[in-house]
Motif scaffolding. Structure first.
Motif, mmCIF file in Angstrom:
data_model
loop_
_atom_site.group_PDB
_atom_site.id
_atom_site.type_symbol
_atom_site.label_atom_id
_atom_site.label_comp_id
_atom_site.label_asym_id
_atom_site.label_seq_id
_atom_site.Cartn_x
_atom_site.Cartn_y
_atom_site.Cartn_z
ATOM 1 N N PHE A 285 0.733 -1.293 0.002
ATOM 2 C CA PHE A 285 0.088 0.071 0.066
ATOM 3 C C PHE A 285 0.878 1.307 -0.005
ATOM 4 O O PHE A 285 0.547 2.143 -0.634
ATOM 5 C CB PHE A 285 -0.942 -0.003 1.359
ATOM 6 N N LEU A 286 2.015 1.273 0.711
ATOM 7 C CA LEU A 286 2.936 2.413 0.695
ATOM 8 C C LEU A 286 3.516 2.460 -0.612
ATOM 9 O O LEU A 286 3.675 3.649 -1.235
ATOM 10 C CB LEU A 286 3.842 2.361 1.631
ATOM 11 N N ALA A 287 3.996 1.316 -1.525
ATOM 12 C CA ALA A 287 4.294 1.472 -2.811
ATOM 13 C C ALA A 287 3.211 2.156 -3.541
ATOM 14 O O ALA A 287 3.613 2.996 -4.425
ATOM 15 C CB ALA A 287 4.871 0.091 -3.109
ATOM 16 N N PHE A 288 2.105 1.781 -3.263
ATOM 17 C CA PHE A 288 0.918 2.314 -4.204
ATOM 18 C C PHE A 288 1.049 3.772 -4.083
ATOM 19 O O PHE A 288 0.527 4.570 -5.079
ATOM 20 C CB PHE A 288 -0.206 1.509 -3.775
ATOM 21 N N LEU A 289 0.920 4.228 -2.778
ATOM 22 C CA LEU A 289 0.754 5.682 -2.507
ATOM 23 C C LEU A 289 2.010 6.423 -3.287
ATOM 24 O O LEU A 289 1.702 7.542 -3.777
ATOM 25 C CB LEU A 289 0.900 5.903 -1.123
#
Length: 412
Positions: free
Chosen positions: A16-20
């Motif tokens: 999710f952090l990579a997505f953001l």
């Protein structure tokens, strides 16, 4: 090696952090494109008319791409549509300085590159919105907080991108800025490819593309709540979008010190929006949605009313921060409601249809606001916008279609 619960939690949230991070880079790249390409046209052709035509070709593809791209997202993959969108943007942006410095760049070919690059922006954004619920689930994040984080990233990209674009263009020139812009899209695609899992379900397709598109529109029309929310969002977009591009420039020119203060007024909205998304992430999941949405739309109305009296600059700044706060808090709430009520196999088509409707209504609002200011002045336009927000607030409180919102989500 035994991992601590904290390390396991960080690993769980890594996708999710990579997505953001990828979304932030991609959105910043889009903002750079919006400024760098028209400026490139202006300095290479010297024609404001051609610059306006290029800006038009950056906007037009969004409507068609939103509708038909949504069906494509459902047929293929949320993750890979997002990646292909960024890669296509990188290629089309890089092609502009490449052709310009080598074999030459006829104006018609520039329009082709601009049109093609913009055509996949909407499907890429739709894919990101559609993948949020599944990605939030595997990352141990509530959907409300995931949408709030995405809204924060979107606001940050909208603030950082234009500033970054201006600095880069002034520092290295428009052509070199486009090369750097292409690199941002490659970086975003790499993050998405390497660190974000492919979690999107494939839709059961009939094989008829147009039928798939109409089926997504049908999901919106058949649901009383979803259709009412779409009408509400379109109405608020109609009166809110002109605030930034028509009303505030007029107010800055006539009353508040010219273009130097216009940036501060727009920044006030951005700061409020960013703060609102953070507040929603913290407490939004625990609040009743119907009452929260009506409170936010009402707050936007109260923020617009003082503007019509042309108060001192500080008051305007604070009221615009309040307006931005309402936008930043209601944005992830709208997204969460749609994501929860739309079946996963229809998310791409539904979000694409919503994007198309909002893309079509905003230019109409710009035309209406510009004409109205020329005829009756800016104050009646602000009063009308505030009145429409008041009516929307009353609809949220009393219209039967919105009663389903009046529940307290479980949150976490």
């Amino acid at each position: 090696m035994i991992r601590t619960p904290q390390a396991a939690g960080r690993a769980q949230r890594l996708p999710f952090l990579a997505f953001l991070a990828g979304s932030l880079v991609s959105l910043s790249g889009n903002a750079i494109t919006t400024i760098a390409i028209p400026w490139f046209v202006l300095v290479t052709t010297g024609s404001p008319a051609k610059m306006g035509l290029v800006a038009f070709f950056q906007v037009v593809p969004n409507v068609l791409a939103s509708v038909f791209g949504g069906a494509l997202v459902d047929r293929l993959s949320y993750k890979w549509i997002s990646i292909v969108s960024d890669l296509f943007s990188a290629v089309t942006v890089a092609a502009i300085p490449l052709f310009h410095t080598t074999v030459g760049l006829p104006f018609w070919l520039l329009l082709v590159f601009v049109f093609c690059g913009a055509a996949l922006d909407a499907p890429g954004n739709t894919a990101r919105l559609a993948m949020v619920p599944n990605l939030a689930k595997v990352s141990g994040v509530s959907v409300e907080r995931a949408n709030a984080a995405l809204q924060s990233v979107s606001g940050l990209g909208g603030l950082v991108g234009p500033i970054l674009a201006g600095v880069i263009v002034a520092w290295v020139g428009a052509s070199e800025a486009l090369w750097l812009d292409a690199l941002t899209f490659l970086w975003s695609a790499s993050l998405m490819a390497l660190a974000v899992p492919d979690l999107g379900a494939r839709a059961a397709s009939t094989g008829r593309f147009v039928h798939d598109v109409l089926e997504g529109l049908g999901v919106l029309v058949r649901s009383r709540l979803l259709f009412a929310l779409l009408v509400l969002a379109a109405t608020l977009n109609f009166v809110s979008v002109p605030l930034f591009t028509v009303v505030l420039p007029v107010l800055a020119r006539d009353t508040y010190g010219g273009p130097s203060n216009l940036g501060f007024l727009i920044a006030a909205v951005g700061a409020g929006s960013f703060t609102g998304s953070l507040v929603f992430a913290a407490i939004g999941p625990r609040l009743p949605r119907g009452r929260l949405l009506s409170l936010l739309v009402g707050a936007a109305a109260l923020a617009l009313i003082p503007l019509s009296f042309l108060p001192p600059f500080l008051v305007v700044f604070l009221t615009l921060m309040t307006f931005g706060f309402a936008i930043g808090t209601s944005g992830p709430l709208f997204l969460t409601i749609y994501q929860e009520h739309v079946p996963e196999e229809f998310r791409g088509r539904v979000f694409g249809s919503i994007g198309a409707c909002l893309s079509m209504i905003a230019p109409l609002g710009l035309l209406a606001a510009g004409w109205s200011i020329g005829v009756v002045g800016v104050r009646p336009v602000l009063v009308t916008a505030a009145t429409i927000h008041v009516v929307a607030t009353l609809a949220l409180l009393f219209a039967p279609a919105f009663r389903e919102l009046d529940r307290l989500p479980a949150g976490n």
